[in-house]
Design a protein around this motif. Structure first.
Motif, mmCIF file in Angstrom:
data_model
loop_
_atom_site.group_PDB
_atom_site.id
_atom_site.type_symbol
_atom_site.label_atom_id
_atom_site.label_comp_id
_atom_site.label_asym_id
_atom_site.label_seq_id
_atom_site.Cartn_x
_atom_site.Cartn_y
_atom_site.Cartn_z
ATOM 1 N N ARG A 1 -5.925 5.491 -11.322
ATOM 2 C CA ARG A 1 -5.905 5.470 -9.853
ATOM 3 C C ARG A 1 -7.079 4.653 -9.318
ATOM 4 N NH1 ARG A 1 -4.319 11.713 -8.645
ATOM 5 N NH2 ARG A 1 -2.106 11.392 -8.876
ATOM 6 N N ILE B 1 0.848 -1.207 0.000
ATOM 7 C CA ILE B 1 0.000 0.000 0.000
ATOM 8 C C ILE B 1 0.877 1.247 0.000
ATOM 9 C CG2 ILE B 1 -1.652 1.350 1.371
ATOM 10 C CD1 ILE B 1 -3.016 -0.967 0.047
ATOM 11 N N SER C 1 -10.440 0.084 -2.446
ATOM 12 C CA SER C 1 -10.126 -0.956 -3.432
ATOM 13 C C SER C 1 -8.718 -1.497 -3.229
ATOM 14 C CB SER C 1 -10.254 -0.402 -4.853
ATOM 15 O OG SER C 1 -11.568 -0.036 -5.126
ATOM 16 N N ALA C 2 -7.797 -0.600 -2.938
ATOM 17 C CA ALA C 2 -6.414 -1.037 -2.710
ATOM 18 C C ALA C 2 -6.334 -1.921 -1.469
ATOM 19 C CB ALA C 2 -5.505 0.178 -2.558
ATOM 20 N N LYS D 1 2.119 1.770 -3.452
ATOM 21 C CA LYS D 1 1.059 2.330 -4.297
ATOM 22 C C LYS D 1 0.885 3.818 -4.018
ATOM 23 C CE LYS D 1 -1.501 -1.947 -4.920
ATOM 24 N NZ LYS D 1 -2.739 -2.691 -4.658
ATOM 25 N N SER E 1 -0.724 5.784 -7.237
ATOM 26 C CA SER E 1 -1.750 5.010 -7.919
ATOM 27 C C SER E 1 -3.028 4.885 -7.092
ATOM 28 C CB SER E 1 -1.211 3.623 -8.288
ATOM 29 O OG SER E 1 -0.861 2.898 -7.138
ATOM 30 N N ILE E 2 -3.060 5.516 -5.915
ATOM 31 C CA ILE E 2 -4.267 5.558 -5.076
ATOM 32 C C ILE E 2 -4.760 6.999 -5.059
ATOM 33 C CG2 ILE E 2 -5.191 5.263 -2.746
ATOM 34 C CD1 ILE E 2 -3.149 3.049 -2.294
ATOM 35 N N SER F 1 -7.813 -5.410 -2.246
ATOM 36 C CA SER F 1 -7.041 -6.243 -3.169
ATOM 37 C C SER F 1 -5.638 -6.581 -2.673
ATOM 38 C CB SER F 1 -6.940 -5.549 -4.531
ATOM 39 O OG SER F 1 -6.195 -4.354 -4.420
ATOM 40 N N THR F 2 -5.269 -6.092 -1.504
ATOM 41 C CA THR F 2 -3.936 -6.325 -0.966
ATOM 42 C C THR F 2 -3.962 -7.447 0.061
ATOM 43 O OG1 THR F 2 -3.343 -4.015 -1.304
ATOM 44 C CG2 THR F 2 -2.016 -5.242 0.267
#
Length: 184
Positions: free
Chosen positions: A159, A99, A164-165, A102, A107-108, A168-169
């Protein structure tokens, strides 16, 4: 009677995750932890600033003049940090290193990242919050460690939201639940 004050970030996380952030809940938190009064009030105001209201009789606040903030250059707060320092930052902020990477690659969507995390991260990186926000608002980047072999440059993925990040992590389920409770 006041209780011994826990870590401020833990107190604010508990307040946001276990209450509806009503005036009564905030007053109870202030009564329980009077030494943290200013921080609790500031957090509650920031919390409610993003919440839309059904009350159409309340006139909107005038937009702040942000022109004075545009003169300072945005400095990469991750520049020069070793992998050990990045791992320590991720651990201190209670997020997986993926995270943090990212976030570093922008990208977040910064608007979806909890303010509590942004404050902790800016403090750990030794930068001002407005500099971190400015940096994370810049266009996303590609990984600097990846090698690309193509005639045309690769495209940066759009992004994603912080939620969501997190979903999905790969991470501890309790950690995932705590972060999702803060943002949903």
């Amino acid at each position: 009677m006041s209780q011994p004050a826990p870590d401020l970030s833990e107190l604010l996380i508990e307040l946001a995750a276990t209450t509806d952030m009503s005036a009564e809940a905030v007053a109870q938190a202030i009564e329980a932890y009077p030494a943290q009064r200013d921080e609790i009030l500031r957090f509650a105001i920031e919390w409610h600033a993003g919440v839309e209201s059904d009350d159409s009789d309340v006139p909107p606040l005038p937009a702040p003049d942000l022109s004075a903030f545009g003169f300072e250059p945005i400095i990469d707060p991750f520049a020069g940090k070793t992998s050990a320092e990045l791992n320590a930052a991720a651990a201190a902020c209670d997020i997986p290193i993926s995270i943090l990477i990212k976030l570093e690659q922008r990208s977040i969507d910064v608007g979806t990242v909890p303010l509590l995390l942004l404050r902790s991260l800016s403090a750990f990186l030794g930068t001002q919050l407005n500099n971190l926000l400015g940096f994370l608002s810049l266009d996303p980047t590609l990984s600097t460690s990846a090698s690309y072999r193509s005639d045309k440059p690769p495209e940066v993925a759009p992004r994603v939201s912080f939620a969501s990040a997190i979903r999905s992590t790969k991470m501890d389920e309790a950690q995932r639940t705590r972060w999702l409770a803060l943002i949903e």
